[in-house]
Design a protein around this motif. Structure first.
Motif, PDB file in Angstrom:
ATOM      1  N   VAL A   1       4.493   6.549  -1.045  1.00  0.00           N
ATOM      2  CA  VAL A   1       5.106   6.997   0.206  1.00  0.00           C
ATOM      3  C   VAL A   1       6.591   6.701   0.156  1.00  0.00           C
ATOM      4  O   VAL A   1       7.006   5.568  -0.100  1.00  0.00           O
ATOM      5  N   GLU A   2       7.404   7.711   0.396  1.00  0.00           N
ATOM      6  CA  GLU A   2       8.858   7.563   0.414  1.00  0.00           C
ATOM      7  C   GLU A   2       9.402   8.239   1.665  1.00  0.00           C
ATOM      8  O   GLU A   2       8.931   9.300   2.071  1.00  0.00           O
ATOM      9  N   ALA A   3      10.394   7.582   2.274  1.00  0.00           N
ATOM     10  CA  ALA A   3      11.018   8.131   3.475  1.00  0.00           C
ATOM     11  C   ALA A   3      12.366   7.467   3.667  1.00  0.00           C
ATOM     12  O   ALA A   3      12.563   6.307   3.282  1.00  0.00           O
ATOM     13  N   PRO A   4      13.314   8.180   4.282  1.00  0.00           N
ATOM     14  CA  PRO A   4      14.659   7.598   4.453  1.00  0.00           C
ATOM     15  C   PRO A   4      14.741   6.526   5.538  1.00  0.00           C
ATOM     16  O   PRO A   4      15.632   5.698   5.519  1.00  0.00           O
ATOM     17  N   THR A   5      13.804   6.553   6.510  1.00  0.00           N
ATOM     18  CA  THR A   5      13.847   5.585   7.613  1.00  0.00           C
ATOM     19  C   THR A   5      12.520   4.846   7.694  1.00  0.00           C
ATOM     20  O   THR A   5      11.467   5.387   7.295  1.00  0.00           O
ATOM     21  N   PRO A   6      12.535   3.614   8.221  1.00  0.00           N
ATOM     22  CA  PRO A   6      11.276   2.858   8.359  1.00  0.00           C
ATOM     23  C   PRO A   6      10.249   3.568   9.239  1.00  0.00           C
ATOM     24  O   PRO A   6       9.049   3.527   8.953  1.00  0.00           O
ATOM     25  N   ALA A   7      10.692   4.196  10.326  1.00  0.00           N
ATOM     26  CA  ALA A   7       9.757   4.874  11.216  1.00  0.00           C
ATOM     27  C   ALA A   7       9.057   6.033  10.504  1.00  0.00           C
ATOM     28  O   ALA A   7       7.839   6.206  10.616  1.00  0.00           O
ATOM     29  N   LEU A   8       9.841   6.823   9.775  1.00  0.00           N
ATOM     30  CA  LEU A   8       9.251   7.943   9.045  1.00  0.00           C
ATOM     31  C   LEU A   8       8.369   7.447   7.911  1.00  0.00           C
ATOM     32  O   LEU A   8       7.329   8.050   7.608  1.00  0.00           O
ATOM     33  N   ARG A   9       8.752   6.346   7.297  1.00  0.00           N
ATOM     34  CA  ARG A   9       7.936   5.769   6.232  1.00  0.00           C
ATOM     35  C   ARG A   9       6.586   5.319   6.789  1.00  0.00           C
ATOM     36  O   ARG A   9       5.544   5.527   6.170  1.00  0.00           O
ATOM     37  N   ALA A  10       6.600   4.696   7.962  1.00  0.00           N
ATOM     38  CA  ALA A  10       5.346   4.258   8.587  1.00  0.00           C
ATOM     39  C   ALA A  10       4.466   5.458   8.926  1.00  0.00           C
ATOM     40  O   ALA A  10       3.241   5.431   8.710  1.00  0.00           O
ATOM     41  N   TYR A  11       5.076   6.519   9.448  1.00  0.00           N
ATOM     42  CA  TYR A  11       4.303   7.722   9.789  1.00  0.00           C
ATOM     43  C   TYR A  11       3.658   8.335   8.552  1.00  0.00           C
ATOM     44  O   TYR A  11       2.473   8.687   8.563  1.00  0.00           O
ATOM     45  N   ARG A  12       4.439   8.453   7.478  1.00  0.00           N
ATOM     46  CA  ARG A  12       3.887   9.041   6.256  1.00  0.00           C
ATOM     47  C   ARG A  12       2.846   8.127   5.614  1.00  0.00           C
ATOM     48  O   ARG A  12       1.894   8.608   4.994  1.00  0.00           O
TER      49      ARG A  12
ATOM     50  N   LEU B   1       0.826  -1.207   0.000  1.00  0.00           N
ATOM     51  CA  LEU B   1       0.000   0.000   0.000  1.00  0.00           C
ATOM     52  C   LEU B   1       0.861   1.258   0.000  1.00  0.00           C
ATOM     53  O   LEU B   1       0.472   2.288  -0.570  1.00  0.00           O
ATOM     54  N   THR B   2       2.032   1.183   0.602  1.00  0.00           N
ATOM     55  CA  THR B   2       2.923   2.349   0.596  1.00  0.00           C
ATOM     56  C   THR B   2       3.372   2.700  -0.820  1.00  0.00           C
ATOM     57  O   THR B   2       3.570   3.878  -1.140  1.00  0.00           O
ATOM     58  N   ASP B   3       3.520   1.682  -1.671  1.00  0.00           N
ATOM     59  CA  ASP B   3       3.887   1.952  -3.060  1.00  0.00           C
ATOM     60  C   ASP B   3       2.710   2.547  -3.834  1.00  0.00           C
ATOM     61  O   ASP B   3       2.895   3.446  -4.663  1.00  0.00           O
TER      62      ASP B   3
END
Length: 350
Positions: A131-142, A125-127
């Protein structure tokens, strides 16, 4: 240019409607141009926006099945302990908050989904939400934030229900997400109520064990009394003591029976999978795209452009009037404004 203030007016500083109309007429071309520009931008925004498919659902929180306080809750109140109700319904506004919560959305946002429109392939679903982010935590938040943007949850106060809808570019994805949200809120509810039932069962077990020991002690005291006093017919004091011991046994027996019954009911509630929401409208696969509101956006853009141009015209007219008959404050303001201009602008003006 005509000043906005009418000198003949009854009050100083009164705005002349004729002067106001004259300013708007002098700026009519600019107002029309900015209005048309705003309308064009609104139309372009509507035409370039994605066409989405919406899948909706409506459910009503289930009310209490008990109808009143359980005997366990009444017994707990006697000991100064207040138990949470395991069957009471929650307010629809609370369900709205649950459906918008990070805890409920995160597992769905980080999961995959089957896109039927793209050959039935399974995609993260992130794709899909880009959704793009440098870290897994930030990716989950976004990812949670992006999922929250496509999910709409509202409370229907007339029905006492909760309406949720999911809008994406893929009908199958909208349907799958709406179904997962319904499943997620139901599972959250079940786990919460099971934990309440578990707390009730633990409390009932402790109280039932204490009540059983107290009952055994009362029975032992009564039996000891009868063994020591085999004939009490001729002694009013002994008969009164026997009656007191018997009442103590009877009272403790009733309390133990009530707690034992509620303990069995709590055990049943702890393992029972009872639905806690009633679905009035199940999610369906959308067959028609949602309207993009192109005309509405064009009209709003045109109005915004026209209002902005009129505002600029009035401000320009007011500044020009202040320059013609400036006050001490206005002269100081314009002097500071001239000093704040860059050097090349002042040279060009000279």
């Amino acid at each position: 240019m005509t000043p906005l203030v009418s000198p003949a007016g009854p009050q100083q500083g009164e705005i002349s409607l004729f002067a106001l109309g004259g300013v708007l007429l002098r700026w009519r071309r600019r107002i029309v141009v900015l209005g048309l520009s705003g309308a064009a931008l609104g139309l372009a925004f509507g035409l370039l926006s994605d066409r989405v498919y919406k899948s909706s659902a409506t459910f009503v929180p289930q009310g209490s099945q008990m109808g009143a306080e359980s005997g366990l809750a009444l017994a707990a109140n006697q000991f100064g302990i207040r138990l949470p109700s395991s069957g009471g319904g929650w307010d629809p506004a609370l369900y709205v908050k649950i459906l918008q919560s990070y805890a409920l959305l995160e597992p769905i946002a980080l999961d995959t989904v089957v896109v039927t429109e793209e050959g039935g392939r399974r995609v993260a679903l992130t794709d899909l939400l880009k959704v793009e982010a440098p870290t897994p935590a930030l990716r989950a938040y976004r990812a949670v934030k992006a999922l929250g943007d496509v999910v709409s949850v509202d409370e229907d106060k007339d029905l006492g229900a909760v309406k949720l809808s999911v809008s994406t570019r893929w009908p199958s994805v909208s349907l799958a997400l709406a179904q997962r949200l319904l499943k997620g809120v139901n599972e959250f509810n079940l786990e919460t109520r099971k934990s309440q039932a578990a707390a009730e069962r633990q409390f009932a077990g402790v109280q039932a064990a204490d009540a059983e020991r107290a009952l055994r002690d009362a029975e032992d005291r009564l039996r000891g009394f009868l063994e020591r006093n085999r004939s009490i017919m001729g002694s009013p004091d002994l008969r009164l003591a026997q009656d007191r011991l018997q009442r103590d046994v009877t009272m403790r027996q009733e309390l133990y029976t009530s707690l034992a019954r509620d303990l069995e009911e709590a055990k049943i509630r702890e393992v029972r999978d009872t639905p806690v929401i009633t679905v009035l409208e199940t999610p369906r696969l959308a067959v028609l795209r949602e309207a993009r509101g192109t005309v509405r956006k064009g009209v709003l853009g045109g109005l915004a452009g026209g209002i902005l141009a009129a505002f600029i015209a009035l401000i320009s007219q007011a500044v020009a009037a202040m320059r013609r008959v400036p006050s001490e404050e206005a002269r100081g303001f314009f002097r500071l404004l001239e000093e704040a201009k860059p050097g090349f602008i002042r040279r060009r003006q000279k």
